[in-house]
Design a protein around this motif. Sequence first.
Motif, PDB file in Angstrom:
ATOM      1  N   ALA A   1      24.652  45.517  43.394  1.00  0.00           N
ATOM      2  CA  ALA A   1      25.919  46.145  43.002  1.00  0.00           C
ATOM      3  C   ALA A   1      25.915  47.629  43.383  1.00  0.00           C
ATOM      4  N   ALA A   2      24.739  48.258  43.303  1.00  0.00           N
ATOM      5  CA  ALA A   2      24.656  49.695  43.593  1.00  0.00           C
ATOM      6  C   ALA A   2      24.870  49.990  45.068  1.00  0.00           C
ATOM      7  N   VAL A   3      24.329  49.134  45.939  1.00  0.00           N
ATOM      8  CA  VAL A   3      24.393  49.452  47.372  1.00  0.00           C
ATOM      9  C   VAL A   3      25.458  48.645  48.111  1.00  0.00           C
ATOM     10  N   GLY A   4      26.078  47.684  47.420  1.00  0.00           N
ATOM     11  CA  GLY A   4      27.071  46.825  48.078  1.00  0.00           C
ATOM     12  C   GLY A   4      28.353  47.579  48.393  1.00  0.00           C
ATOM     13  N   GLN A   5      29.138  46.947  49.240  1.00  0.00           N
ATOM     14  CA  GLN A   5      30.389  47.582  49.659  1.00  0.00           C
ATOM     15  C   GLN A   5      31.570  47.108  48.801  1.00  0.00           C
ATOM     16  N   VAL A   6      31.271  46.200  47.868  1.00  0.00           N
ATOM     17  CA  VAL A   6      32.349  45.612  47.075  1.00  0.00           C
ATOM     18  C   VAL A   6      32.963  46.654  46.140  1.00  0.00           C
ATOM     19  N   ARG A   7      34.272  46.617  46.038  1.00  0.00           N
ATOM     20  CA  ARG A   7      34.958  47.473  45.061  1.00  0.00           C
ATOM     21  C   ARG A   7      35.895  46.595  44.236  1.00  0.00           C
ATOM     22  N   LEU A   8      36.120  47.006  43.018  1.00  0.00           N
ATOM     23  CA  LEU A   8      37.035  46.247  42.163  1.00  0.00           C
ATOM     24  C   LEU A   8      38.469  46.547  42.559  1.00  0.00           C
ATOM     25  N   SER A   9      39.288  45.507  42.563  1.00  0.00           N
ATOM     26  CA  SER A   9      40.714  45.711  42.822  1.00  0.00           C
ATOM     27  C   SER A   9      41.403  46.030  41.493  1.00  0.00           C
ATOM     28  N   GLN A  10      42.670  46.381  41.608  1.00  0.00           N
ATOM     29  CA  GLN A  10      43.440  46.652  40.382  1.00  0.00           C
ATOM     30  C   GLN A  10      43.515  45.393  39.514  1.00  0.00           C
ATOM     31  N   GLY A  11      43.644  44.222  40.202  1.00  0.00           N
ATOM     32  CA  GLY A  11      43.694  42.945  39.486  1.00  0.00           C
ATOM     33  C   GLY A  11      42.385  42.665  38.752  1.00  0.00           C
ATOM     34  N   ASP A  12      41.254  42.987  39.390  1.00  0.00           N
ATOM     35  CA  ASP A  12      39.943  42.797  38.744  1.00  0.00           C
ATOM     36  C   ASP A  12      39.854  43.646  37.475  1.00  0.00           C
ATOM     37  N   ARG A  13      40.295  44.873  37.607  1.00  0.00           N
ATOM     38  CA  ARG A  13      40.227  45.791  36.462  1.00  0.00           C
ATOM     39  C   ARG A  13      41.151  45.318  35.333  1.00  0.00           C
ATOM     40  N   ALA A  14      42.301  44.796  35.737  1.00  0.00           N
ATOM     41  CA  ALA A  14      43.248  44.313  34.729  1.00  0.00           C
ATOM     42  C   ALA A  14      42.646  43.130  33.970  1.00  0.00           C
ATOM     43  N   LEU A  15      41.928  42.271  34.691  1.00  0.00           N
ATOM     44  CA  LEU A  15      41.297  41.126  34.021  1.00  0.00           C
ATOM     45  C   LEU A  15      40.222  41.589  33.043  1.00  0.00           C
ATOM     46  N   LEU A  16      39.428  42.543  33.469  1.00  0.00           N
ATOM     47  CA  LEU A  16      38.398  43.083  32.568  1.00  0.00           C
ATOM     48  C   LEU A  16      39.046  43.685  31.317  1.00  0.00           C
ATOM     49  N   ALA A  17      40.140  44.405  31.519  1.00  0.00           N
ATOM     50  CA  ALA A  17      40.830  45.024  30.381  1.00  0.00           C
ATOM     51  C   ALA A  17      41.405  43.955  29.454  1.00  0.00           C
ATOM     52  N   ARG A  18      41.942  42.868  30.050  1.00  0.00           N
ATOM     53  CA  ARG A  18      42.501  41.787  29.232  1.00  0.00           C
ATOM     54  C   ARG A  18      41.392  41.118  28.414  1.00  0.00           C
ATOM     55  N   HIS A  19      40.281  40.888  29.064  1.00  0.00           N
ATOM     56  CA  HIS A  19      39.149  40.285  28.352  1.00  0.00           C
ATOM     57  C   HIS A  19      38.702  41.199  27.207  1.00  0.00           C
ATOM     58  N   ALA A  20      38.639  42.505  27.475  1.00  0.00           N
ATOM     59  CA  ALA A  20      38.232  43.459  26.433  1.00  0.00           C
ATOM     60  C   ALA A  20      39.192  43.394  25.244  1.00  0.00           C
ATOM     61  N   ALA A  21      40.495  43.306  25.537  1.00  0.00           N
ATOM     62  CA  ALA A  21      41.487  43.270  24.446  1.00  0.00           C
ATOM     63  C   ALA A  21      41.388  41.961  23.667  1.00  0.00           C
ATOM     64  N   GLU A  22      41.233  40.855  24.382  1.00  0.00           N
ATOM     65  CA  GLU A  22      41.179  39.548  23.720  1.00  0.00           C
ATOM     66  C   GLU A  22      39.940  39.381  22.844  1.00  0.00           C
ATOM     67  N   THR A  23      38.844  40.023  23.236  1.00  0.00           N
ATOM     68  CA  THR A  23      37.590  39.847  22.498  1.00  0.00           C
ATOM     69  C   THR A  23      37.195  41.136  21.779  1.00  0.00           C
ATOM     70  N   CYS A  24      38.199  41.893  21.404  1.00  0.00           N
ATOM     71  CA  CYS A  24      37.962  43.183  20.725  1.00  0.00           C
ATOM     72  C   CYS A  24      37.040  42.999  19.516  1.00  0.00           C
ATOM     73  N   GLY A  25      37.262  41.924  18.770  1.00  0.00           N
ATOM     74  CA  GLY A  25      36.485  41.684  17.550  1.00  0.00           C
ATOM     75  C   GLY A  25      35.094  41.138  17.793  1.00  0.00           C
ATOM     76  N   ASP A  26      34.701  40.997  19.052  1.00  0.00           N
ATOM     77  CA  ASP A  26      33.327  40.555  19.363  1.00  0.00           C
ATOM     78  C   ASP A  26      32.383  41.747  19.446  1.00  0.00           C
ATOM     79  N   TYR A  27      32.975  42.933  19.509  1.00  0.00           N
ATOM     80  CA  TYR A  27      32.181  44.113  19.884  1.00  0.00           C
ATOM     81  C   TYR A  27      32.142  45.129  18.751  1.00  0.00           C
ATOM     82  N   CYS A  28      30.965  45.566  18.396  1.00  0.00           N
ATOM     83  CA  CYS A  28      30.816  46.636  17.396  1.00  0.00           C
ATOM     84  C   CYS A  28      30.637  47.949  18.141  1.00  0.00           C
TER      85      CYS A  28
END
Length: 201
Positions: free
Chosen positions: A93-120
Amino acid sequence: MFTYNYRLMHEPRMRAAVQACHRAGIGLTAMKTMGGGPVKSDSDTEVKMAGRFMQKGFSDYQAKLLAVWEDSRIASICAQMPNLTLLAANAAAAVGQVRLSQGDRALLARHAAETCGDYCAGCGELCSQGLSQPLPVSDVMRYLMYYRAYQDPGLARDCFAGLPGQVRQELARADFSPAEAACPRRLPIGQLMREAVNILA
Ligand code: SF4
């Protein structure tokens, strides 16, 4: 060095704090970047996310690292790498050329919101102040995170065994309803403390 991940990066106070540090020229090293917590609930978004990232050639683990790394205000990540698989994934991940798209980031944000109560979030001063006696709620949440998110039962049990016997007994029988009312993430604290006693004692 501070706790920072795809969950916390959306919180207004965190955003303001990161920006203030950046403006002041303070180097930031992120830790606990996976955003693992004491609860692991099923999430359709997580399944969708894993499939999408796999098609693009990286894992959701690597995506969570990239979400932090791609922010130029974060100088580095401090990551525990207990085996070669994780070391290889981090290095790729550190040396790869891959970058997150806006859609990828949106999915991560959606997951964070949906599982808010999983995280302390470790804001133990909030949940502890309503209790009739001092109990280390956020520490025990962290031990459950070692058990469930890091899948390291040995570490979780060693940490739990370090608590005084009286504290371990109180965790099983104290009334945590004031703490639950104060928790911004609405974690079922009483239930989790009892689970910790059952699993880790
Ligand atoms: S208030 Fe909630 S999120 Fe904060 S430390 Fe306590 S249990 Fe964790």
